[in-house]
Write a protein that holds these residues in place. Structure first.
Motif, PDB file in Angstrom:
ATOM      1  N   ARG A  25      26.949  82.438  65.103  1.00 28.80           N
ATOM      2  CA  ARG A  25      25.691  82.617  65.843  1.00 28.80           C
ATOM      3  C   ARG A  25      24.834  81.359  65.789  1.00 28.80           C
ATOM      4  N   MET A  26      24.805  80.684  64.643  1.00 29.57           N
ATOM      5  CA  MET A  26      24.047  79.440  64.548  1.00 29.57           C
ATOM      6  C   MET A  26      24.584  78.395  65.505  1.00 29.57           C
ATOM      7  N   ALA A  27      25.900  78.276  65.565  1.00 26.71           N
ATOM      8  CA  ALA A  27      26.500  77.302  66.478  1.00 26.71           C
ATOM      9  C   ALA A  27      26.132  77.615  67.930  1.00 26.71           C
ATOM     10  N   GLU A  28      26.060  78.898  68.267  1.00 27.92           N
ATOM     11  CA  GLU A  28      25.692  79.297  69.630  1.00 27.92           C
ATOM     12  C   GLU A  28      24.274  78.869  69.973  1.00 27.92           C
ATOM     13  N   VAL A  29      23.328  79.124  69.072  1.00 30.74           N
ATOM     14  CA  VAL A  29      21.916  78.901  69.413  1.00 30.74           C
ATOM     15  C   VAL A  29      21.506  77.443  69.264  1.00 30.74           C
ATOM     16  N   VAL A  30      22.230  76.682  68.448  1.00 28.37           N
ATOM     17  CA  VAL A  30      21.890  75.261  68.262  1.00 28.37           C
ATOM     18  C   VAL A  30      22.507  74.397  69.357  1.00 28.37           C
ATOM     19  N   ASP A  31      23.542  74.887  70.015  1.00 29.03           N
ATOM     20  CA  ASP A  31      24.198  74.115  71.071  1.00 29.03           C
ATOM     21  C   ASP A  31      23.199  73.763  72.171  1.00 29.03           C
ATOM     22  N   HIS A  32      23.418  72.631  72.825  1.00 27.81           N
ATOM     23  CA  HIS A  32      22.496  72.154  73.858  1.00 27.81           C
ATOM     24  C   HIS A  32      23.307  71.452  74.941  1.00 27.81           C
ATOM     25  N   HIS A  33      22.794  71.506  76.172  1.00 34.50           N
ATOM     26  CA  HIS A  33      23.537  70.883  77.280  1.00 34.50           C
ATOM     27  C   HIS A  33      23.543  69.360  77.180  1.00 34.50           C
ATOM     28  N   ASP A  34      22.580  68.778  76.458  1.00 37.97           N
ATOM     29  CA  ASP A  34      22.575  67.331  76.217  1.00 37.97           C
ATOM     30  C   ASP A  34      23.421  67.050  74.977  1.00 37.97           C
TER      31      ASP A  34
END
Length: 338
Positions: A25-34
């Motif tokens: 879940r952390m990896a999901e929410v920390v991901d960014h398009h940049d």
């Protein structure tokens, strides 16, 4: 969980599964398009760390009905808040290492590290917002306490704290260390208290149990920081630059105890620990002298007393695998600096 001996095998498996879910879940929410922002925001998370706060959230939920997706999101919110604070801490400390890797400020520069910390605070708030208005209020109040404690920690010196001479007369006199311990309760204890509180809340515990878990978490947080402060002196393999507090002239408990000495042989140590130690050779000398001083034993004994207080708070809860694991967690935290 492997670091908590004697934990029930079924509980260990459930919490290990929960920690895996927290990581996803952390990896999901920390991901960014940049791509750069995604890399910088995930830098410290990717370095690992103890995941102590999510572990506590999951264990606290097991005092009730166990973890669920709300508990997972609560754990993610707390861990992201902690990670964000580390980005800011390393800028203030001018640190080079964190979790055994290059610190974010050393890797990306101070301005980017501060902004990424802000981004993670925002991400944590967005995750917590999905848990309802009460959780948002708790998050905000926790953030205020964390920042207030950090501000006072940044500004405090030996002269700001109660006279260390009071410790010489009675090492158990709380008046001598009240200011110091309150800083620790705010800057570290507040977020760990919230980790336990969220676990109880979203794990289905009753209101009284949630209050007990919250109080326990705050005491545990103080133990955690006391042990960290001891490790800052005693260890050079903890994954971050040793002697940070001495470099900044911070009056942690070992230094407060050391300053009670009237032994002429301690004159050099007292001079070196009076204020910031910027010279690397003098820092090494100060660490060597302090490591060998009885003040370290006194500070460890004080840490164990606070650990006893944390453990005693659990006595009102029904015995079971989760409560036993929480007791063992206290021991593990306190003994890190032994």
């Amino acid at each position: 969980m492997a670091s908590i001996p004697g934990v029930d095998e079924e509980l260990q498996e459930r919490v290990a599964t929960g920690l895996d879910r927290v990581g996803v879940r952390m990896a999901e929410v920390v991901d960014h398009h940049d791509p750069f922002i995604a890399e910088a925001a995930g830098h410290l998370a990717a370095a690992g760390g103890k995941r102590f706060r999510p572990l506590l959230t999951l264990l606290a939920s097991e005092v009730g009905q166990g973890w669920n997706e709300q508990v997972v999101d609560a754990a993610v919110g707390v861990e992201l808040t902690h990670l964000a604070s580390l980005y800011h801490d390393d800028v203030m400390d001018e640190a080079d290492l964190r979790r055994g890797v290059q610190s974010a400020n050393a890797r990306y520069g101070n301005a980017t590290a501060i902004l990424v910390g802000d981004l993670l605070f925002g991400t944590a708030s967005a995750v917590v917002a999905g848990l309802g208005a009460e959780a948002v209020k708790i998050q905000a109040e926790t953030f205020v306490r964390l920042c207030a404690g950090q501000i006072r920690d940044d500004r405090q010196t030996l002269d700001d704290l109660p006279s260390a001479a009071a410790l010489a007369g009675d090492a158990d006199d709380p008046a001598a260390v009240t200011a110091y311990l309150q800083i620790l309760a705010d800057k570290t204890g507040a977020l760990i208290a919230t980790a336990a509180r969220y676990g109880g809340m979203f794990g289905g515990c009753d209101a009284e149990t949630v209050l007990t878990l919250t109080a326990f978490g705050e005491r545990l947080g103080v133990v955690f920081q006391l042990a960290d402060d001891l490790l800052d002196v005693s260890s050079d393999i903890s994954g971050k630059t040793p002697g940070t507090d001495l470099r900044e002239g911070k009056a942690t408990l070992p230094v407060l105890y050391a300053r009670t000495s009237e032994d002429p042989a301690d004159a050099r140590m007292l001079a070196l620990t009076r204020g910031p130690v910027s010279d690397p050779d003098e820092l090494d000398e100060a660490l060597t002298l302090l490591r060998a001083h009885r003040a370290m034993g006194q500070a460890r004994a004080h840490t164990r007393r606070v650990a006893d207080e944390a453990r005693a708070l659990l006595d009102g809860l029904p015995d079971g695998p989760a409560v036993e694991a929480l007791r063992a967690l206290v021991d593990g935290v306190a003994e890190r600096s032994a």
